[in-house]
Design an enzyme around this catalytic site. Sequence first.
Site, PDB file in Angstrom:
ATOM      1  N   SER A   1       0.966  -1.240   0.034  1.00  0.00           N
ATOM      2  CA  SER A   1       0.095   0.060   0.141  1.00  0.00           C
ATOM      3  C   SER A   1       0.890   1.162  -0.158  1.00  0.00           C
ATOM      4  O   SER A   1       2.094   1.209   0.669  1.00  0.00           O
ATOM      5  CB  SER A   1      -0.823   0.134   1.445  1.00  0.00           C
ATOM      6  OG  SER A   1      -1.507   1.052   1.163  1.00  0.00           O
TER       7      SER A   1
ATOM      8  N   TYR B   1      -2.507  -1.194  10.217  1.00  0.00           N
ATOM      9  CA  TYR B   1      -2.649  -1.500   8.747  1.00  0.00           C
ATOM     10  C   TYR B   1      -1.190  -1.002   8.115  1.00  0.00           C
ATOM     11  O   TYR B   1      -0.873  -1.874   7.283  1.00  0.00           O
ATOM     12  CB  TYR B   1      -3.886  -0.988   8.177  1.00  0.00           C
ATOM     13  CG  TYR B   1      -4.032  -1.129   6.688  1.00  0.00           C
ATOM     14  CD1 TYR B   1      -4.479  -2.391   6.155  1.00  0.00           C
ATOM     15  CD2 TYR B   1      -3.802   0.246   5.926  1.00  0.00           C
ATOM     16  CE1 TYR B   1      -4.396  -2.353   4.899  1.00  0.00           C
ATOM     17  CE2 TYR B   1      -4.000  -0.005   4.533  1.00  0.00           C
ATOM     18  CZ  TYR B   1      -4.239  -1.399   4.152  1.00  0.00           C
ATOM     19  OH  TYR B   1      -4.205  -1.340   2.517  1.00  0.00           O
TER      20      TYR B   1
END
Length: 261
Positions: free
Chosen positions: A152, A166
Amino acid sequence: MNGFDNKLFDGRTVVVTGAGRGIGAAVARAFLQAGAHVVAHAGRSEEHVERDLTRGLDAAALERLSVVTGDLAAPGAGLALAGRITGLAPRIDVLVNNAGTMVGRVLLGETTPEHYDRVLDLNIRSTVEVTQGLLPALKTAESGAAIVNTVSISARTGGSPGSSLYSASKAFVSTWTRSLARELAPDRIRVNAVSPGTIMTDFHRRYSSPEKLAATATGIPLQRLGTAEDCAPAYLFLASEHLSGYVTGQVLEINGGQFMG
Ligand SMILES: NC(=O)c1ccc[n+]([C@@H]2O[C@H](COP(=O)([O-])OP(=O)(O)OC[C@H]3O[C@@H](n4cnc5c(N)ncnc54)[C@H](OP(=O)(O)O)[C@@H]3O)[C@@H](O)[C@H]2O)c1
């Protein structure tokens, strides 16, 4: 007409996790359109398969698709899934580790041990376990195998408030990608990652307000949010020995210029 060379992955077996919807679904569809046999882990259920994974596929592509399900947010779940997949596909050419999510925007002060475990078990532990479980099948690939992990943009930027675990879990997978690229090179297994920016899938419909997304879009050099279809070709590129046979240990950013570095 789908834009993918329908012979690029002819005779190849590709496993994609988190493929029931969103980025994983677009990736699995693209591999099918490029001739691959695909074992798609749809997620926890088959709820989104018709809406997303199988949308627009012809009968020939559907014949090359197998679908499995399973919750990956617990110790041992990744190894169990890998065992079921090798039952279906004893030789694997490409593994796309894509299943993952933020689980929820949770500030540090409100983080519970359960939330910590769920975020790390899903985004880190299951990725390691699925890969470990499928390693023997990847080693038998005839002309070298490829692993492509989904990380990400937030692994580099830190993401926004409530995403710290995360974002850090994706940074773990980026570094793990580089380590594994060295470790598995002697086995002719290349290991790379795709790092999506802000991609309009159920992920952001869940975790970001329309106002936040509109503000993000204006700051992106290409002036729009991304789509799952914007991401899929990067996975095919990194999976193809023909297109990227000398590329390993790399993280490819797909973000419209939102982050450059
Ligand atoms: N969208 C973005 O902007 C963005 C940006 C950077 C990175 N990513 C990453 O890209 C990947 C795909 O995300 P997406 O945007 O396509 O989101 P999505 O549409 O929510 O899809 C996520 C996929 O992961 C699966 N998954 C989630 N939790 C799971 C669990 N506990 N057990 C098994 N499978 C589970 C989902 O299955 P269910 O249907 O069961 O939920 C689904 O198939 C993720 O790794 C995400 O972190 C996304």
